[in-house]
Enzyme design. Structure first.
Site, short mmCIF file in Angstrom:
data_model
loop_
_atom_site.label_atom_id
_atom_site.label_comp_id
_atom_site.label_asym_id
_atom_site.label_seq_id
_atom_site.Cartn_x
_atom_site.Cartn_y
_atom_site.Cartn_z
NE ARG A 1 -11.54 15.44 -30.72
CZ ARG A 1 -11.19 15.19 -28.47
NH1 ARG A 1 -9.67 14.47 -28.44
NH2 ARG A 1 -12.52 14.71 -28.02
CE1 TYR B 1 -3.98 1.58 0.10
CE2 TYR B 1 -2.92 3.42 1.37
CZ TYR B 1 -3.46 2.67 1.03
OH TYR B 1 -4.49 3.85 0.52
CG PHE C 1 -16.31 14.47 -27.38
CD1 PHE C 1 -16.23 15.12 -25.47
CD2 PHE C 1 -15.39 13.70 -26.63
CE1 PHE C 1 -14.84 15.52 -24.71
CE2 PHE C 1 -14.39 13.13 -25.30
CZ PHE C 1 -14.17 14.92 -25.12
CE LYS D 1 -3.66 10.47 -24.70
NZ LYS D 1 -4.98 10.88 -23.58
CG PHE E 1 -7.36 18.19 -24.59
CD1 PHE E 1 -7.05 17.20 -25.64
CD2 PHE E 1 -7.05 17.21 -23.48
CE1 PHE E 1 -7.64 16.15 -25.66
CE2 PHE E 1 -7.82 15.39 -23.42
CZ PHE E 1 -7.73 14.58 -24.82
CB THR E 2 -11.49 17.27 -23.90
OG1 THR E 2 -11.10 15.94 -23.88
CG2 THR E 2 -12.10 17.66 -25.64
CG ASP F 1 -1.06 18.82 -21.63
OD1 ASP F 1 -0.90 16.59 -21.18
OD2 ASP F 1 -2.13 18.62 -22.13
N1 F0G Z 1 -3.59 15.90 -22.27
C1 F0G Z 1 -3.85 15.64 -23.60
C2 F0G Z 1 -3.24 16.78 -24.43
C3 F0G Z 1 -4.73 14.72 -23.98
O1 F0G Z 1 -4.28 14.09 -24.92
C4 F0G Z 1 -5.24 13.43 -23.11
C5 F0G Z 1 -6.00 12.90 -23.80
C6 F0G Z 1 -5.26 14.53 -21.77
C7 F0G Z 1 -4.59 15.78 -21.32
C8 F0G Z 1 -5.59 13.32 -20.42
O2 F0G Z 1 -5.63 12.39 -20.17
O3 F0G Z 1 -6.45 10.31 -21.22
O4 F0G Z 1 -5.27 9.86 -19.45
O5 F0G Z 1 -7.00 11.72 -18.60
N2 F0G Z 1 -6.48 12.23 -24.60
C9 F0G Z 1 -6.86 11.28 -24.94
C10 F0G Z 1 -7.30 11.61 -26.32
C11 F0G Z 1 -8.31 10.80 -24.45
O6 F0G Z 1 -7.69 10.43 -26.92
O7 F0G Z 1 -6.68 12.74 -27.77
P1 F0G Z 1 -5.99 11.58 -20.14
#
Ligand code: F0G
Length: 458
Positions: free
Chosen positions: A384, A74, A451, A260, A126-127, A217
């Site tokens: 997108r 843990y 989305f 990624k 970013f979303t 990021d």
């Molecule tokens: N920042 C970027 C540039 C991303 O592409 C993503 C995720 C995140 C933050 C968030 O990270 O998914 O680990 O919580 N992108 C994925 C995509 C979901 O399909 O582009 P996460």
């Protein structure tokens, strides 16, 4: 077109995962049931899955071997210390807070640094990042260069920040309203476009002048480094590793989706250089993710990440990874399909507004194109565009992004050149029959990040 030298993979295949071929009839039924949203398809019904490069990489034998060395204590797992060492060695950040994935880190940094009424400038949104900023009371402001919004522009660093735009924002709101600038390597929503080292250095200078932090990021930082090496004067002889470290050195902290660049199926972290912020983050992670030495991850996941980070900065790996993306992009250009230029790092982005120019943005051209591509061949892609952009949190009105794209995202080390050929053929086929395609209407809209779960009908 300039002929490129071979980008063949620096690995051979030891284990295979079988995939299913489907019939057009089956796919039509499946997409209907999924509300014409590729996120709602069952992966079993997909032939070639280019939905995302997130968590979809193939791990190496070394990473799998590392999984067997998981220390599932843990507290104080040995794998945490291995991960901490990788982050310090490769990225140069001092303090590490592991999180279950990128948005876990975004949540924590947003809650710590953002106050109600704050302004968050960034190189395109970013979303999940923007939503966490908004939930913390902030407002995102886009300060990316104008070229980023033009799919045809061949500008090599469309991830750059327009420093004049940024300085205007600082002057308008005052530096005290800006807790940090959010700088992404590479810029996902612009098409996987890199920021140049020159721009980053100038950004550091400007933010120093106003005493504003840069939060990085760093989701695809090694891919960004590859483009700097390839495109920016003076960097051709540098290693990916040294470029990655230099990029990080101009920033004050970072959020990472290790799903990624870092070649793992799950994991992320927040990395910081300031002890006070780290202390607060370490305290907060306990509430939302788990103890500060595992942050929602199993020990084995942290070990795979520790190894993946090191593999991600290998030149041969990155050359093959991006080489494959360029290969697919070049094929589509040859076929005359409108795509975002230059071809980005993690996928090829189809220009849906050009391809389906007869469909209004309110009828979701990119959503429509992604559904059509699936019906055509079982290739899964992602919208997108206007659906991803969502609504203005104050007015409730739809954002109308200039980019209305479909992303063909390439998982790392998963598919072969033959798969890319099939994808190119299918996209070309849909493109040639584009005039017959009709738009969609939205019949269900979730409140956040619509989305993912929205449903549509023809
Ligand atoms: N920042 C970027 C540039 C991303 O592409 C993503 C995720 C995140 C933050 C968030 O990270 O998914 O680990 O919580 N992108 C994925 C995509 C979901 O399909 O582009 P996460």
């Amino acid at each position: 077109m300039k002929a490129r030298k071979s980008w063949a993979e620096p690995f051979k295949i030891k284990m295979v995962e079988l995939i299913k071929m489907t019939t057009p009839k089956h796919r039509l039924k499946a997409i209907k049931e999924a509300g014409y949203n590729t996120f709602l398809l069952k992966s079993e019904d997909v032939y070639i899955d280019l939905l995302t490069d997130s968590g979809t990489s193939a791990m190496s034998d070394r990473q799998w071997a590392g999984m067997m060395l998981g220390d599932e204590a843990y507290a104080g797992s040995r794998n945490f210390y291995n991960l901490e060492k990788s982050v310090q060695d490769i990225y140069g950040y001092k303090y590490l807070v592991p999180t279950h994935q990128g948005r876990g880190a975004e949540h924590i940094i947003s809650q710590i640094l953002i106050k109600k009424g704050d302004i968050l400038p960034g190189n395109m949104y970013f979303t999940t990042t923007r939503l966490h900023q908004e939930l913390a009371g902030g407002t995102f402001v886009d300060v990316i260069v104008d070229e980023a919004h033009d799919p045809k522009s061949e500008f090599p660093f469309k991830g750059n920040i327009d420093l004049q735009k940024l300085e205007d924002v600082i002057k308008k709101h005052g530096a005290e309203k800006i807790p940090y600038v959010c700088m992404a390597t590479t810029v996902n929503m612009a098409g996987g476009q890199p920021i140049s080292m020159e721009n980053l250095k100038a950004l550091r200078k400007l933010t120093n002048k106003y005493n504003i932090r840069i939060i990085h990021d760093m989701t695809r930082v090694a891919e960004n480094a590859y483009f700097i090496k390839e495109r920016e004067k003076g960097y051709a002889n540098r290693s990916i590793a040294s470029l990655v470290k230099e990029i990080c050195s101009y920033t004050d902290g970072a959020t990472m989706s290790a799903k990624k660049d870092a070649l793992v199926n799950i994991g992320g972290f927040l990395a910081l250089n300031e002890w006070d912020l780290f202390e607060e983050a370490r305290n907060m992670v306990v509430i939302y993710e788990g103890l500060h030495t595992y942050g929602g991850l199993a020990g084995r996941d942290m070990e795979a990440m520790a190894i993946g980070i090191r593999e991600s900065v290998d030149y041969d790996h990155m050359h093959a990874r991006i080489g494959q993306v360029l290969y697919l992009g070049d094929k589509l250009v040859e076929a005359g399909v409108p795509i975002v230029h230059p071809i980005g790092s993690h996928g090829v982005f189809l220009d849906a507004s050009a391809i389906l120019s007869h469909i209004k943005q309110d009828n979701y051209p990119a959503q429509t194109l992604a559904a059509e591509l699936y019906i055509n061949s079982g290739v899964r892609s992602m919208e997108r565009g206007i659906v991803s952009a969502g609504r203005d949190k104050k007015t409730g009105k739809n954002y109308y992004p200039k980019l209305e794209l479909v992303r063909l995202t390439i998982p790392r080390r998963v598919y072969t050149q033959a798969h890319m050929d099939v994808v190119a053929e299918s996209v070309t086929d849909v493109y040639e029959n584009r005039k017959k395609i009709k738009g969609l209407k939205m019949v269900y809209e979730p409140k956040y990040l619509r989305f993912f779960q929205a449903r549509f009908e023809p």
